[in-house]
Design a protein around this motif. Structure first.
Motif, mmCIF file in Angstrom:
data_model
loop_
_atom_site.group_PDB
_atom_site.id
_atom_site.type_symbol
_atom_site.label_atom_id
_atom_site.label_comp_id
_atom_site.label_asym_id
_atom_site.label_seq_id
_atom_site.Cartn_x
_atom_site.Cartn_y
_atom_site.Cartn_z
ATOM 1 N N TYR A 297 0.860 -1.191 0.000
ATOM 2 C CA TYR A 297 0.000 0.000 0.000
ATOM 3 C C TYR A 297 0.891 1.234 0.000
ATOM 4 O O TYR A 297 1.762 1.381 0.862
ATOM 5 N N LEU A 298 0.694 2.117 -0.954
ATOM 6 C CA LEU A 298 1.505 3.327 -1.049
ATOM 7 C C LEU A 298 0.608 4.549 -1.076
ATOM 8 O O LEU A 298 -0.452 4.543 -1.713
ATOM 9 N N LEU A 299 1.044 5.593 -0.388
ATOM 10 C CA LEU A 299 0.346 6.872 -0.493
ATOM 11 C C LEU A 299 1.389 7.960 -0.686
ATOM 12 O O LEU A 299 2.535 7.840 -0.251
ATOM 13 N N GLY A 300 0.987 9.011 -1.393
ATOM 14 C CA GLY A 300 1.910 10.098 -1.655
ATOM 15 C C GLY A 300 1.227 11.223 -2.413
ATOM 16 O O GLY A 300 0.027 11.151 -2.723
ATOM 17 N N SER A 301 2.000 12.246 -2.709
ATOM 18 C CA SER A 301 1.482 13.424 -3.405
ATOM 19 C C SER A 301 1.827 13.340 -4.892
ATOM 20 O O SER A 301 2.723 12.588 -5.295
ATOM 21 N N PRO A 302 1.145 14.118 -5.733
ATOM 22 C CA PRO A 302 1.455 14.096 -7.172
ATOM 23 C C PRO A 302 2.914 14.397 -7.486
ATOM 24 O O PRO A 302 3.493 13.761 -8.374
ATOM 25 N N THR A 303 3.517 15.346 -6.775
ATOM 26 C CA THR A 303 4.915 15.665 -7.062
ATOM 27 C C THR A 303 5.830 14.482 -6.763
ATOM 28 O O THR A 303 6.823 14.266 -7.458
ATOM 29 N N MET A 304 5.482 13.699 -5.752
ATOM 30 C CA MET A 304 6.275 12.516 -5.445
ATOM 31 C C MET A 304 6.140 11.479 -6.550
ATOM 32 O O MET A 304 7.123 10.890 -7.013
ATOM 33 N N TRP A 305 4.905 11.239 -6.998
ATOM 34 C CA TRP A 305 4.699 10.262 -8.075
ATOM 35 C C TRP A 305 5.410 10.700 -9.346
ATOM 36 O O TRP A 305 6.005 9.875 -10.053
ATOM 37 N N GLN A 306 5.347 11.985 -9.665
ATOM 38 C CA GLN A 306 5.998 12.477 -10.886
ATOM 39 C C GLN A 306 7.509 12.265 -10.816
ATOM 40 O O GLN A 306 8.132 11.850 -11.798
ATOM 41 N N ALA A 307 8.100 12.531 -9.651
ATOM 42 C CA ALA A 307 9.542 12.320 -9.486
ATOM 43 C C ALA A 307 9.891 10.838 -9.579
ATOM 44 O O ALA A 307 10.909 10.450 -10.161
ATOM 45 N N LEU A 308 9.027 9.999 -9.011
ATOM 46 C CA LEU A 308 9.269 8.562 -9.040
ATOM 47 C C LEU A 308 9.240 8.030 -10.468
ATOM 48 O O LEU A 308 10.083 7.213 -10.865
ATOM 49 N N LEU A 309 8.282 8.526 -11.253
ATOM 50 C CA LEU A 309 8.119 8.044 -12.621
ATOM 51 C C LEU A 309 9.153 8.627 -13.575
ATOM 52 O O LEU A 309 9.440 8.038 -14.627
ATOM 53 N N ALA A 310 9.723 9.786 -13.217
ATOM 54 C CA ALA A 310 10.659 10.461 -14.120
ATOM 55 C C ALA A 310 12.022 9.774 -14.161
ATOM 56 O O ALA A 310 12.748 9.884 -15.148
ATOM 57 N N GLY A 311 12.367 9.056 -13.105
ATOM 58 C CA GLY A 311 13.676 8.417 -13.045
ATOM 59 C C GLY A 311 13.701 7.095 -13.785
ATOM 60 O O GLY A 311 12.662 6.542 -14.170
ATOM 61 N N PRO A 312 14.889 6.537 -13.968
ATOM 62 C CA PRO A 312 15.027 5.292 -14.722
ATOM 63 C C PRO A 312 14.749 4.043 -13.893
ATOM 64 O O PRO A 312 14.691 2.934 -14.432
ATOM 65 N N ALA B 63 -1.656 -2.922 -9.063
ATOM 66 C CA ALA B 63 -2.248 -2.018 -8.061
ATOM 67 C C ALA B 63 -3.520 -1.355 -8.570
ATOM 68 O O ALA B 63 -3.644 -1.040 -9.759
ATOM 69 N N ALA B 64 -4.442 -1.155 -7.648
ATOM 70 C CA ALA B 64 -5.573 -0.262 -7.894
ATOM 71 C C ALA B 64 -5.084 1.146 -7.596
ATOM 72 O O ALA B 64 -4.608 1.421 -6.494
ATOM 73 N N VAL B 65 -5.177 2.042 -8.585
ATOM 74 C CA VAL B 65 -4.649 3.396 -8.454
ATOM 75 C C VAL B 65 -5.811 4.381 -8.393
ATOM 76 O O VAL B 65 -6.720 4.334 -9.233
ATOM 77 N N GLY B 66 -5.777 5.256 -7.419
ATOM 78 C CA GLY B 66 -6.842 6.242 -7.321
ATOM 79 C C GLY B 66 -6.385 7.446 -6.531
ATOM 80 O O GLY B 66 -5.261 7.483 -6.018
ATOM 81 N N GLU B 67 -7.264 8.421 -6.457
ATOM 82 C CA GLU B 67 -6.952 9.605 -5.665
ATOM 83 C C GLU B 67 -8.136 9.964 -4.789
ATOM 84 O O GLU B 67 -9.262 9.490 -4.984
ATOM 85 N N HIS C 163 13.057 -2.482 -10.803
ATOM 86 C CA HIS C 163 12.696 -3.061 -9.510
ATOM 87 C C HIS C 163 11.426 -3.893 -9.638
ATOM 88 O O HIS C 163 10.564 -3.624 -10.480
ATOM 89 N N ASP C 164 11.323 -4.884 -8.766
ATOM 90 C CA ASP C 164 10.121 -5.716 -8.703
ATOM 91 C C ASP C 164 9.083 -4.992 -7.851
ATOM 92 O O ASP C 164 9.218 -4.914 -6.628
ATOM 93 N N LEU C 165 8.056 -4.467 -8.498
ATOM 94 C CA LEU C 165 7.017 -3.689 -7.820
ATOM 95 C C LEU C 165 5.695 -4.452 -7.775
ATOM 96 O O LEU C 165 4.642 -3.866 -7.513
ATOM 97 N N SER C 166 5.756 -5.747 -8.004
ATOM 98 C CA SER C 166 4.529 -6.538 -8.141
ATOM 99 C C SER C 166 3.762 -6.701 -6.836
ATOM 100 O O SER C 166 2.593 -7.106 -6.843
ATOM 101 N N SER C 167 4.398 -6.400 -5.692
ATOM 102 C CA SER C 167 3.707 -6.556 -4.407
ATOM 103 C C SER C 167 2.685 -5.458 -4.161
ATOM 104 O O SER C 167 1.765 -5.628 -3.352
ATOM 105 N N VAL C 168 2.818 -4.320 -4.849
ATOM 106 C CA VAL C 168 1.961 -3.160 -4.567
ATOM 107 C C VAL C 168 0.556 -3.416 -5.070
ATOM 108 O O VAL C 168 0.336 -3.669 -6.264
ATOM 109 N N ARG C 169 -0.398 -3.320 -4.155
ATOM 110 C CA ARG C 169 -1.797 -3.590 -4.484
ATOM 111 C C ARG C 169 -2.657 -2.334 -4.517
ATOM 112 O O ARG C 169 -3.701 -2.307 -5.142
ATOM 113 N N VAL C 170 -2.230 -1.283 -3.813
ATOM 114 C CA VAL C 170 -3.001 -0.040 -3.761
ATOM 115 C C VAL C 170 -2.046 1.138 -3.835
ATOM 116 O O VAL C 170 -1.023 1.169 -3.149
#
Length: 563
Positions: free
Chosen positions: A300-315, A350-354, A320-327
């Motif tokens: 389960y992960l929670l965060g802000s849009p700026t965090m997600w954008q930074a996470l997705l911007a990197g290589p 993961a189910a992704v929502g806001e 990494h194996d991210l298959s455990s994330v469900r939400v």
């Protein structure tokens, strides 16, 4: 009931009548030796968190803290933040979290406004607090030790009135101190982000927090909170076939958002009640977070849009194996459609929502249904939670609700609506009206009951008599392949009133042509909504919670300005 309301989900809940610390007591009884908090090598079980919080409460009472007193929680993320938070509540006192990076003048103002008599701080942040306490009621400062999440090279302080945490915790019974606190007492005083004006202290009652956590538990974990004989709390799964993505007593989260902000704080209380192991991280690093998700098999992960954008911007996402994330739950600020879509691709299991919320609403007001298989709408912040009503009212005034898909101001009513502002009766009278909370946010509700945001009322600009909503333009800009982040504000221009101006941050290595970007937006909006000028900047000013501080944008130096 809404057309899209999850099948089998109740529309109304029972809310336990107990103070917030009762949720920790329940978690300790339900999960015992399961690991509750990870801070580097420090691992505390649910039982240990409860026992340390009880000892902390007795220590505070020994310094003279009494029911209703305010304790300033001046800490960054660490295991000791949670001990200080629950311990303060167990002592019968009120918690007031503070950003530990806040300069002394801001801390001084918070100390005077709350009348705090004690504070919990860290060696690295003790100097500004010492400066700020002059002229205040603050008489005791408890200093926690450094940890992996909050290291420090500063030696312990021997100043008068400063107590080491180890000394505070020594020699106490494991029976909580007796207090007269009820659900109608103030649990916490949290300060609004102040992105468009002066921060205000919000009086959040114990029953507000318990209600919001109860709503989250049913909505996101598909479990109801029930009271057994003797008042013991239990979690009972909702009947019927459903996959909540979050299983009480089995989840793990990696927490990066600051606990002194309402979004992380209330979500963490909810996660701990559901038996989730909270893995705390230090300063945000996309690579470090991705590695922690993989190492701890986070669910389960929670965060802000700026965090997600930074996470997705990197290589690192694909490495990494991210298959455990469900939400994945985004909050703290509106998120754009492009980032949501990218999150779904990066975390396919993961189910992704806001969700949408605000400090004046404890935390959460609406949320995307996060049950796997539940119907969602891209761009919506979801449905109002149980026992919560969202009305759209005209900006021109009046209490008559607008119809489906008509844009107006969001008004909210529900058990999570707080008790107003501290020492600001005039401001409170404007925002809290006859049981309703006037949010200051613009949006609409569609024919199925889903809520969509258009932005802040104070941010809406009027161009030649037409309303222009910055969020619509920001969503389009975030869809441009060369841009990492974007924000839009209004600029006064006498002939037309106000015109949209964009500030954009390019993706690493991208060569952004302002004329091309403005044409990209113009091709997707009506002519009056076109961006009239664009600034390319290295970064956008952010609050600690990841919100863009639009009041500071006009002062940014611009590399390009076209219009």
């Amino acid at each position: 009931m809404h057309t899209y309301w999850p099948e089998g989900m109740p529309t109304s809940l029972h809310y336990p009548d107990l103070p917030v610390c009762g949720l920790l007591t329940a978690a300790a009884r339900l999960y015992g030796d399961r690991v509750a908090v990870v801070d580097g090598d420090l691992r505390l079980s649910f039982a240990e968190v409860r026992d340390l919080a009880v000892a902390f409460a007795h220590g505070l009472r020994g310094t003279g803290v009494r029911d209703g007193d305010v304790v300033l929680l001046h800490l960054s993320n660490s295991a000791w933040f949670l001990i200080g938070y629950y311990g303060t509540l167990l002592a019968g006192a009120t918690v007031s979290p503070a950003n530990p990076l806040q300069p002394a003048p801001g801390l001084h103002a918070q100390l005077l406004d709350t009348g705090a008599v004690a504070a919990v701080s860290h060696p690295a942040h003790l100097t500004p607090l010492t400066e700020a306490r002059t002229g205040s009621r603050l008489r005791t400062v408890v200093v926690v030790p450094p940890s992996a999440c909050a290291p420090s090279a500063v030696p312990p302080s021997a100043a008068p009135g400063v107590i080491a945490l180890a000394d505070l915790l020594t020699g106490h019974t494991d029976v909580p101190p007796h207090t007269a606190v009820t659900g109608d007492d103030v649990a916490q005083i949290l300060y609004t982000g102040g992105t468009t004006g002066v921060s205000k202290g919000v009086r959040v009652l114990h029953r507000n927090v318990v209600a919001n956590v109860t709503q989250m538990t049913a909505w996101r974990a598909a479990h109801l909170i029930t009271e057994e004989g003797g008042g013991d709390l239990r979690l009972r799964p909702l009947p019927g076939p459903r996959d909540p993505g979050m299983r009480p007593g089995a989840g793990v989260t990696v927490l990066q958002s600051p606990l002194f902000h309402v979004h992380a704080l209330i979500n963490t209380i909810f996660l701990l009640l559901c038996g989730t192991t909270v893995v705390l991280s230090g300063r945000f690093s996309p690579e470090r977070m991705l590695a922690s998700i993989e190492e701890h098999r986070a669910t389960y992960l929670l965060g802000s849009p700026t965090m997600w954008q930074a996470l997705l911007a990197g290589p690192g996402v694909g490495e990494h194996d991210l298959s455990s994330v469900r939400v994945i739950s985004s909050g703290g600020a509106p998120i754009d459609k492009a980032t949501l879509t990218s999150l779904e691709a990066a975390f396919p299991a993961a189910a992704v929502g806001e969700g949408y919320g605000l400090t004046e609403g404890t935390c959460l007001v609406t949320s995307t249904p996060l049950l796997h298989g539940a119907r969602r709408k891209l761009g919506s912040v979801g449905l109002p939670l149980f026992d919560t009503t969202v009305e759209i009212r005209p900006l021109t005034g009046g209490s008559a609700a607008l119809g489906p898909n008509e844009v107006g101001e969001l008004w909210v009513r529900g058990p999570q609506v707080t008790a107003g502002y501290l020492n600001r009766p005039e401001a409170g009278a404007e925002q809290f009206v006859a049981g309703w909370l006037r949010t200051g946010d613009l949006g609409y509700v569609d024919e199925d009951g889903f809520v969509f945001l258009s932005g802040r009322a104070k941010e809406m600009l009027i161009y030649k008599g037409y309303n222009v909503y910055p969020r619509e333009l920001e969503d389009i800009l975030h869809g441009h392949p060369g841009l990492r982040a974007a924000a839009v504000i209004g600029r006064a221009h006498a002939p037309v009133g106000q015109e949209p101006v964009a500030f954009v941050v390019p993706r690493p290595g991208a060569d952004v042509d302002p004329e091309e970007v403005m044409a990209y937006v113009a091709a997707r909006v009506l002519p009056y909504k076109k961006i009239r000028a664009m600034h390319i900047v290295d970064s956008l000013p952010l609050s600690a919670a990841g919100k863009i501080l639009k009041s500071r944008l006009s002062a940014l130096p611009a590399a390009d300005d076209r219009g």
